[in-house]
Design an enzyme around this catalytic site. Structure first.
Site, PDB file in Angstrom:
ATOM      1  N   ASP A  81      -2.530  -0.655   5.893  1.00 56.17           N
ATOM      2  CA  ASP A  81      -2.503   0.796   7.082  1.00 56.17           C
ATOM      3  C   ASP A  81      -4.139   0.736   7.379  1.00 56.17           C
ATOM      4  OD1 ASP A  81      -3.140   3.922   6.938  1.00 56.17           O
ATOM      5  OD2 ASP A  81      -2.467   2.269   5.286  1.00 56.17           O
ATOM      6  N   ASN A 117      -8.332  -0.181   3.434  1.00 54.56           N
ATOM      7  CA  ASN A 117      -9.358  -0.778   1.703  1.00 54.56           C
ATOM      8  C   ASN A 117      -8.065  -1.718   1.859  1.00 54.56           C
ATOM      9  OD1 ASN A 117      -7.715   0.677   1.641  1.00 54.56           O
ATOM     10  ND2 ASN A 117      -7.530   1.290  -0.419  1.00 54.56           N
ATOM     11  N   LYS A 154      -8.192  -5.362  -2.859  1.00 55.75           N
ATOM     12  CA  LYS A 154      -6.897  -5.363  -3.255  1.00 55.75           C
ATOM     13  C   LYS A 154      -6.974  -7.425  -3.171  1.00 55.75           C
ATOM     14  CE  LYS A 154      -5.153  -1.296  -1.604  1.00 55.75           C
ATOM     15  NZ  LYS A 154      -4.197  -0.340  -0.397  1.00 55.75           N
ATOM     16  N   ASP A 179       0.826  -0.605   0.679  1.00 59.89           N
ATOM     17  CA  ASP A 179       0.038  -0.263  -0.128  1.00 59.89           C
ATOM     18  C   ASP A 179       1.188   1.075   0.293  1.00 59.89           C
ATOM     19  OD1 ASP A 179      -2.438   1.438   0.538  1.00 59.89           O
ATOM     20  OD2 ASP A 179      -1.142   1.506   2.070  1.00 59.89           O
ATOM     21  N   THR A 218      -2.757  -0.440  -4.518  1.00 63.71           N
ATOM     22  CA  THR A 218      -3.137   0.679  -4.297  1.00 63.71           C
ATOM     23  C   THR A 218      -4.576   1.390  -4.772  1.00 63.71           C
ATOM     24  OG1 THR A 218      -2.443   3.542  -3.912  1.00 63.71           O
ATOM     25  CG2 THR A 218      -1.867   2.063  -6.555  1.00 63.71           C
ATOM     26  N   GLY A 219      -5.439   2.376  -3.995  1.00 61.07           N
ATOM     27  CA  GLY A 219      -6.729   2.265  -4.631  1.00 61.07           C
ATOM     28  C   GLY A 219      -5.995   3.723  -5.626  1.00 61.07           C
ATOM     29  N   ASP A 221      -0.516   4.896   0.874  1.00 65.50           N
ATOM     30  CA  ASP A 221      -1.153   6.192   1.718  1.00 65.50           C
ATOM     31  C   ASP A 221      -0.472   5.607   2.834  1.00 65.50           C
ATOM     32  OD1 ASP A 221      -0.712   7.789   0.299  1.00 65.50           O
ATOM     33  OD2 ASP A 221      -2.803   6.642  -0.831  1.00 65.50           O
TER      34      ASP A 221
END
Length: 272
Positions: free
Chosen positions: A220, A223, A197, A10, A44-45, A12
């Site tokens: 973290d 998501n 994910k 991930d 990642t999103g 952020d």
């Protein structure tokens, strides 16, 4: 423990510090893992356009380097070639807008690197502050949304307290029909049902001939939950939300501000 062959990361709150930078220690650990033959996969999103120069900085630019973007909605080579994709239909966008708008939640519709921002009852989106690398087009209403584009996902981005109050008012039907989760304190994301994910990672691993037991995933936020459950080794950051830390197999002692990713890579991949 099974040898790790793929590292799903991930961004952020995980690889990035609060300045959206990758520390020198994290870079060193990732390059050592890569040199060992481990696939380093940004998961990642964000769309690829919102990653900026990160792939160049980490030397993840060959045809055999991969990223999973839009929370699993796109599986792609870092050269841009798409291996698998999922998207929303316009009817889905209408349904989701019909739920969010009465609650005063602004609607951002993502189409590749473009965001169509629709204000709601005087409330404008803060997404341009959270993701400034994207191209933003503000439109007054859903009627102005182009029909001939891809709808990758929808986000609503507002102050944390305001958002949390309205999340509590969301109807159960929204979660029944779509994947709904927070990716940051101020961001709620809505994806096609069954797209997250872990799905993206499974598709990539099938393509590469790898098993979930050979994957270490680090995250973290909400998501990240599915990939932390799915991976052979799910690692939560010390700064992760409580549910993530409860779900992961291990939790780093260091946060994203002091290279928690390097701690995990050193211990479980490089075995230092």
């Amino acid at each position: 423990m099974t040898e790790i062959k793929l590292l799903a990361l991930d961004l952020d709150g995980t690889l990035f510090n609060s300045q959206k930078q990758v520390s020198l220690e994290n870079r060193r650990a990732l390059k050592e893992a890569y040199a060992k033959g481990v696939k380093v996969v940004i998961t990642t999103g964000r769309p690829l356009a919102a990653i900026g120069d990160l792939l160049d900085e980490l030397d993840l630019v060959s045809p055999e380097d991969y990223s999973i973007t839009f929370n699993g909605g796109l599986v792609q080579r870092n050269t841009g070639q798409i291996l698998a994709k999922h998207e929303l239909a316009f009817a889905d966008v209408e349904n989701i807008h019909g739920v969010l708008e009465p609650l005063g939640l602004p609607v951002d519709v993502l189409s590749d690197g473009i965001v169509y921002s629709i204000p709601s009852r005087g409330q404008k989106s803060l997404y341009h502050l959270a993701n400034p690398l994207l191209t933003f087009v503000e439109i007054p209403s859903l009627d102005q949304l182009p029909r001939d584009i891809v709808y990758n996902k929808i986000v609503t981005v507002c102050p944390e307290d305001y958002l949390d109050q309205r999340i509590a008012q969301l109807p159960d039907s929204l979660r029944q029909d779509y994947e709904v989760f927070k990716s940051r304190e101020i961001i709620l994301e809505i994806m096609p049902k069954g797209v997250h994910k872990a799905v993206g990672l499974q598709l990539l691993c099938d393509y590469l001939g790898l098993d979930a037991s050979q994957v270490m995933a680090v995250g973290d936020e909400e998501n990240d939950l599915t990939m932390l459950k799915w991976a052979g080794l799910g690692v939560a950051m010390a700064n992760g939300v409580p549910l993530v830390k409860e779900t992961a197999k291990v939790v780093t002692s260091r946060t994203n501000e002091n290279s928690g990713v390097a701690e995990a890579v050193d211990r479980y991949i490089l075995q230092k």
